[in-house]
Design an enzyme around this catalytic site. Sequence first.
Site, mmCIF file in Angstrom:
data_model
loop_
_atom_site.group_PDB
_atom_site.id
_atom_site.type_symbol
_atom_site.label_atom_id
_atom_site.label_comp_id
_atom_site.label_asym_id
_atom_site.label_seq_id
_atom_site.Cartn_x
_atom_site.Cartn_y
_atom_site.Cartn_z
ATOM 1 N N MET A 92 0.854 -1.184 0.000
ATOM 2 C CA MET A 92 0.000 0.000 0.000
ATOM 3 C C MET A 92 0.888 1.230 0.000
ATOM 4 O O MET A 92 1.874 1.306 0.722
ATOM 5 C CB MET A 92 -0.985 0.006 1.162
ATOM 6 N N TYR B 62 4.173 2.901 12.483
ATOM 7 C CA TYR B 62 3.524 2.751 11.189
ATOM 8 C C TYR B 62 2.078 2.271 11.296
ATOM 9 O O TYR B 62 1.612 1.887 12.349
ATOM 10 C CB TYR B 62 4.330 1.930 10.211
ATOM 11 N N GLU B 63 1.381 2.358 10.142
ATOM 12 C CA GLU B 63 -0.060 2.095 10.020
ATOM 13 C C GLU B 63 -0.874 2.992 10.941
ATOM 14 O O GLU B 63 -1.882 2.593 11.499
ATOM 15 C CB GLU B 63 -0.386 0.617 10.298
ATOM 16 N N GLY B 64 -0.440 4.243 11.067
ATOM 17 C CA GLY B 64 -1.071 5.182 11.983
ATOM 18 C C GLY B 64 -0.398 5.090 13.325
ATOM 19 O O GLY B 64 -0.460 4.054 13.999
#
Length: 578
Positions: A160, A436-438
């Site tokens: 992504m 990561y990933e928010g």
Amino acid sequence: MYRPATADQLLALEVCAGIGELARSERFAAADAEMVTAIVEGIGAFSAGEWAPLNRIGDLEGARLENGVVRLPEGFAEAYAHYVDQGWNAIAAPAEWGGQGLPFALGCNVLENLGSANFAFNLLPMLTTGAIDALEQHGSEAQRALYLPKMISGEWSGTMNLTEPQAGSDLGALRSAATPIESGDHAGKYRISGTKIFITWGDHELAENIVHLVLARLPDSPEGSRGISLFVVPKYLVNADGSVGPRNDLRCVSVEHKLGIHASPTCVMSYGDNGECIGELVGAPNRGLMAMFTMMNNARINVGNQGVQIGERATQAALAYARDRIQSVRAGSPDRKPVAIIEHPDVRRMLVRMKALTEGARALLYYTAGQVDRGTLGDTEAAARGECLVPMLKAWGTDIGVEVASLGVQVHGGMGFIEETGAAQHYRDARIAPIYEGTNGIQAADLVTRKLGLEDGASLDALLGDISRDAGEETGLVRLAEECRSIADWMRGEATLDDRLAGSVPFTTMCAVAVAGWQLLRQRRAIEQGTSPSLAASKQVSVRYFLDHIVSETMGLAAGARGGSTLLYELSNEALCA
């Protein structure tokens, strides 16, 4: 030597995920006890035998960019090929496109074992599973048919692409562009241009193709996050029959030099240097963020899983070292002979804490996965509960990974600060997961804004109410759940938005510990009724430690959760930085 935590995983699947209950549904009927045991034991053996031996060389040599090609250390290609050949990537993927269609909880177990064995390598299948979810839910029928079978098998991997140099976590600031192609061979598709950073496994040679999911803007799209669309952009263009065609106009510009996860190529990706990067729109125009959040939600659960993974590996390493390291006389012992450091009270404290925290995070992981599976079966209450649990798991789970890895260094003492023991690698690898990933701050903000009001607050309140009712004799756990509910009421009422955000991180930790403690209590009760007799002695101690120590410590966070934001802004920016 890495040993899979098979017994505790099976216990968590049975008690916390409720895998037996899931198997009574038509959709998950194949997940009977025999199948579940075979998968957990099989992926554990595979991970320990093929991926774990590559962990150290991956850290030392890392991924590198050579003449435009990303290279991995020797052994990675063979290990990934064996992973694909044995079908592990397909465990929880939809049967319609070649997957086994088993519960998401079992897919989590595959990733837990792989990640404990090799944290950085595991990011490759982890990102692919998220891309599969996004395309399954938002792609067209033609896109699903073209991409999903090869991605589900693992022959093709997925990524992504969100972040850009100027945007960071602010996705509304993205500038990558998608220009419609009006005529020619690619009519109806788009020319993609732009630069993306921090793309995990953005390029490599282990898979035949890489399917990039890229956020970009259409011409005249609205400003901010409302104007973002999602595109599927393969490394190699795909022919109508599914075969791989010519190279697309995209490339890895560089591989980041990172604190940890050295074997995971974190790439700067450039799209459309020559104006011929071809992509297809996924879903509706300007609705890309919604589609990407499907992938993000999956990824956040899997990143929370990484806290369990690194916690397990660090705990095993610390236990092995403490058992073998002879140093000092046991305090108060009449025998003046030095003992293994595992005998010393403070080392023992750290080891028991590491074990209790890791098992607590695992319990939360599988409880969350079980709620996701029930949502898949149509249980809307479980689906909403799962949404509330995701930020808790991602934030607290990864914080636990860092704490346990840090304790692992401490148990090793000075040798923990020396790279040769491997303890430092666990700590370095773990540190990315809260980012990561928010970031974990973003997870906490999600909990106190969107999730706090989900179903008018009923979802979170019902979860905390279940803990209070079921905890029974565990008064500390009851008090923690009730305090969480009281803070939630305050946040929904008199607290300002700044107040909620200022207290979001301690509140998230409190909620996560309450759920994890509850699930550990359920595990202990199951063992007392005859489940998992091999864990009877150790689980009693780890659960007791969690309830007596971790839960009581967490109550101390209430002041921070209710503290408000006023003090944080007492100083001007200039005064704060003086």
